[in-house]
Design an enzyme around this catalytic site. Structure first.
Site, PDB file in Angstrom:
ATOM      1  N   CYS A  62       0.825  -1.207   0.000  1.00 30.83           N
ATOM      2  CA  CYS A  62       0.000   0.000   0.000  1.00 30.83           C
ATOM      3  C   CYS A  62       0.858   1.255   0.000  1.00 30.83           C
ATOM      4  O   CYS A  62       1.863   1.325   0.721  1.00 30.83           O
ATOM      5  CB  CYS A  62      -0.892  -0.017   1.237  1.00 30.83           C
ATOM      6  SG  CYS A  62      -2.035   1.363   1.339  1.00 30.83           S
TER       7      CYS A  62
ATOM      8  N   HIS B 152      -8.957  -4.196  -1.835  1.00 32.06           N
ATOM      9  CA  HIS B 152      -7.994  -3.335  -1.133  1.00 32.06           C
ATOM     10  C   HIS B 152      -8.508  -1.898  -1.102  1.00 32.06           C
ATOM     11  O   HIS B 152      -8.467  -1.230  -0.059  1.00 32.06           O
ATOM     12  CB  HIS B 152      -6.637  -3.423  -1.845  1.00 32.06           C
ATOM     13  CG  HIS B 152      -5.578  -2.577  -1.239  1.00 32.06           C
ATOM     14  ND1 HIS B 152      -4.506  -3.104  -0.551  1.00 32.06           N
ATOM     15  CD2 HIS B 152      -5.388  -1.225  -1.232  1.00 32.06           C
ATOM     16  CE1 HIS B 152      -3.726  -2.123  -0.134  1.00 32.06           C
ATOM     17  NE2 HIS B 152      -4.239  -0.964  -0.548  1.00 32.06           N
ATOM     18  N   GLU B 153      -9.003  -1.409  -2.243  1.00 36.09           N
ATOM     19  CA  GLU B 153      -9.481  -0.025  -2.314  1.00 36.09           C
ATOM     20  C   GLU B 153     -10.770   0.171  -1.521  1.00 36.09           C
ATOM     21  O   GLU B 153     -10.937   1.193  -0.843  1.00 36.09           O
ATOM     22  CB  GLU B 153      -9.667   0.413  -3.770  1.00 36.09           C
ATOM     23  CG  GLU B 153      -8.399   0.368  -4.601  1.00 36.09           C
ATOM     24  CD  GLU B 153      -7.210   1.062  -3.965  1.00 36.09           C
ATOM     25  OE1 GLU B 153      -7.392   2.127  -3.320  1.00 36.09           O
ATOM     26  OE2 GLU B 153      -6.082   0.551  -4.094  1.00 36.09           O
TER      27      GLU B 153
ATOM     28  N   HIS C  44      -9.965   0.679   2.054  1.00 37.08           N
ATOM     29  CA  HIS C  44      -9.575   2.059   2.375  1.00 37.08           C
ATOM     30  C   HIS C  44     -10.795   2.917   2.690  1.00 37.08           C
ATOM     31  O   HIS C  44     -10.752   3.776   3.572  1.00 37.08           O
ATOM     32  CB  HIS C  44      -8.821   2.696   1.204  1.00 37.08           C
ATOM     33  CG  HIS C  44      -7.354   2.455   1.211  1.00 37.08           C
ATOM     34  ND1 HIS C  44      -6.523   2.887   2.222  1.00 37.08           N
ATOM     35  CD2 HIS C  44      -6.556   1.847   0.302  1.00 37.08           C
ATOM     36  CE1 HIS C  44      -5.276   2.540   1.955  1.00 37.08           C
ATOM     37  NE2 HIS C  44      -5.266   1.913   0.793  1.00 37.08           N
TER      38      HIS C  44
END
Length: 197
Positions: free
Chosen positions: A91, A133-134, A137
């Site tokens: 990241c 993953h996004e 966030h």
């Protein structure tokens, strides 16, 4: 306008906040789209979420492995997931540190494009991993929260020898004690390795 990437060493609290849905395409939201597109070519990544450039909006930019250009996804929601793969993760907000995470092998995502058109699509393999993953966030979750153990984390050290193709070669190195303590102090482990969105 190009934006700096926020990291856990400088903006840990902000990166841990849940984002808010985009309800209308205000000037502020359109500026966010521009900022994401302007920042994209300045980093080596598969995605950038709005919180990583200081915006609390539920938006990210990404580029899948077979895509020509990056795209922005607004108000993404994972509506279906199946399978599980443990694979590489890293990241921009946790620079220089890598480790394997468990993520769904296939996901179905709903969202809106920059023209305000809603859509629903399926993703698998590495593309599904990028999307998850996004989306993490946007929920205030970092990949370090999804690792099974701090022992799984590593840094990469460039070797003096180049590969046969002339490209740099790297060796995995365990975290130093100081770096391990730093990550441990900023990590928020998810229960078990549950695939939670």
């Amino acid at each position: 306008m190009e934006q700096a990437i926020w990291t856990i060493s400088t903006q840990n609290d902000f990166l841990r906040m849940r984002t808010t849905r985009v309800k209308s395409f205000t000037d502020e939201v359109r500026q966010l789209f521009t900022d994401l597109f302007d920042t994209w070519p300045t980093v080596a990544a598969y995605g950038i979420a709005a919180p990583q450039i200081g915006s609390p909006r539920r938006v990210f930019i990404w580029k899948g492995i077979t895509m020509q250009d990056p795209e922005i996804i607004i108000n993404p929601k994972i509506i279906r997931a199946r399978g599980e793969l443990k694979d590489y993760d890293g990241c921009l907000s946790v620079p220089g540190i890598y480790g394997p995470t468990r993520r769904a092998e296939y996901i179905e995502l709903s969202g809106t494009d920059i023209n305000g058109q809603p859509w629903r699509r399926g993703f698998e393999g590495f593309d599904a991993r990028i999307i998850q993953h996004e989306v993490d966030h946007l929920e205030g979750v970092l990949f370090i929260d999804r690792i099974d153990s701090l022992d799984d984390l590593y840094t990469l050290e460039e070797l003096s020898e180049r590969g046969k193709d002339g490209q740099p070669q790297y060796e995995k190195k365990p975290l130093t004690d100081d770096l391990r303590h730093f990550i441990e102090s900023r990590r928020r482990p998810l229960p078990g390795h549950a695939l939670i969105w």
